[in-house]
Design an enzyme around this catalytic site. Structure first.
Site, PDB file in Angstrom:
ATOM      1  N   HIS A  17       0.877  -1.170   0.000  1.00 48.01           N
ATOM      2  CA  HIS A  17       0.000   0.000   0.000  1.00 48.01           C
ATOM      3  C   HIS A  17       0.911   1.216   0.000  1.00 48.01           C
ATOM      4  O   HIS A  17       1.200   1.802   1.047  1.00 48.01           O
ATOM      5  CB  HIS A  17      -0.923  -0.026   1.217  1.00 48.01           C
ATOM      6  CG  HIS A  17      -1.928   1.074   1.222  1.00 48.01           C
ATOM      7  ND1 HIS A  17      -2.468   1.577   2.376  1.00 48.01           N
ATOM      8  CD2 HIS A  17      -2.489   1.783   0.212  1.00 48.01           C
ATOM      9  CE1 HIS A  17      -3.312   2.544   2.074  1.00 48.01           C
ATOM     10  NE2 HIS A  17      -3.336   2.684   0.766  1.00 48.01           N
ATOM     11  N   LYS A  38       0.124  10.351   0.379  1.00 49.63           N
ATOM     12  CA  LYS A  38       0.978   9.599  -0.553  1.00 49.63           C
ATOM     13  C   LYS A  38       0.867  10.143  -1.973  1.00 49.63           C
ATOM     14  O   LYS A  38       1.877  10.473  -2.595  1.00 49.63           O
ATOM     15  CB  LYS A  38       0.600   8.111  -0.553  1.00 49.63           C
ATOM     16  CG  LYS A  38       0.854   7.394   0.745  1.00 49.63           C
ATOM     17  CD  LYS A  38       0.522   5.913   0.664  1.00 49.63           C
ATOM     18  CE  LYS A  38      -0.896   5.597   0.266  1.00 49.63           C
ATOM     19  NZ  LYS A  38      -1.916   5.985   1.261  1.00 49.63           N
ATOM     20  N   ASP A  56      -0.861   4.560  -5.024  1.00 51.94           N
ATOM     21  CA  ASP A  56      -1.611   3.890  -3.965  1.00 51.94           C
ATOM     22  C   ASP A  56      -1.210   2.440  -3.723  1.00 51.94           C
ATOM     23  O   ASP A  56      -1.147   2.009  -2.587  1.00 51.94           O
ATOM     24  CB  ASP A  56      -3.114   4.003  -4.185  1.00 51.94           C
ATOM     25  CG  ASP A  56      -3.887   3.913  -2.886  1.00 51.94           C
ATOM     26  OD1 ASP A  56      -3.388   4.411  -1.862  1.00 51.94           O
ATOM     27  OD2 ASP A  56      -4.977   3.331  -2.889  1.00 51.94           O
ATOM     28  N   ARG A 109      13.312  14.695  15.042  1.00 53.85           N
ATOM     29  CA  ARG A 109      14.103  15.855  14.646  1.00 53.85           C
ATOM     30  C   ARG A 109      15.452  15.408  14.082  1.00 53.85           C
ATOM     31  O   ARG A 109      15.896  15.885  13.044  1.00 53.85           O
ATOM     32  CB  ARG A 109      14.295  16.778  15.848  1.00 53.85           C
ATOM     33  CG  ARG A 109      15.056  18.018  15.502  1.00 53.85           C
ATOM     34  CD  ARG A 109      15.054  18.995  16.659  1.00 53.85           C
ATOM     35  NE  ARG A 109      15.901  20.113  16.329  1.00 53.85           N
ATOM     36  CZ  ARG A 109      16.683  20.715  17.187  1.00 53.85           C
ATOM     37  NH1 ARG A 109      16.699  20.334  18.452  1.00 53.85           N
ATOM     38  NH2 ARG A 109      17.426  21.717  16.815  1.00 53.85           N
TER      39      ARG A 109
END
Length: 151
Positions: A17, A38, A56, A109
């Site tokens: 996916h 996405k 997808d 971060r």
């Protein structure tokens, strides 16, 4: 995710996916839950010169040379543009997989170096990004360049 044997050397095939684009001849898989951006990130990368591989869902095959990305036949050459619909678009196939970008997860971060995910038995470098940030396409390109330097 499904696995099977498609007759290629190594034989492992998985359907992920994930959207996928090719940048400089290298496939970047963009994975995340529905609604994490996405297709949007793929579209912005295409606007910067990437080529669509698949939107997808992406088929990944293990070969003697490594992982290769393909679009499922039913969606090849199309991308979902939220608010517009399904749009036909040129695409490429059989692209070597170089990077996975994970969306919809907390972004460190200063992430741990050398993160990888195994797909069809092959470890692939992985980064986590906020896909809807304006800088996300540039970050994908920087991550791909860093992977190339590490090889």
């Amino acid at each position: 995710m499904s696995e099977g044997n498609d007759g290629t050397e190594g034989g492992a095939t998985e359907t992920l996916h994930a959207s996928c684009v090719a940048i400089g001849g290298h496939a970047v898989l963009i994975e995340g839950l529905s609604g994490t951006g996405k297709s949007d990130l793929a579209l912005r990368l295409i606007d910067r010169g990437a080529a669509l591989v698949s939107d997808d869902y992406t088929i990944v095959r293990r070969t003697a040379a490594g992982l290769r990305a393909f679009a499922p036949e039913t969606i090849a050459g199309s991308i979902e543009v939220r608010g517009i619909g399904i749009v036909a678009m040129a695409h490429v196939e059989d692209v070597p997989v170089a990077l996975i970008v994970g969306l919809g997860e907390p972004v460190a971060r200063l992430p741990e170096e050398g993160l990888r995910r195994r797909i069809a038995g092959v470890a692939v470098p992985r980064v986590t990004l906020a896909g809807t940030e304006p800088s996300a396409p540039i970050k994908v390109e920087l991550a791909l360049a860093a992977v190339g330097e590490a090889e």
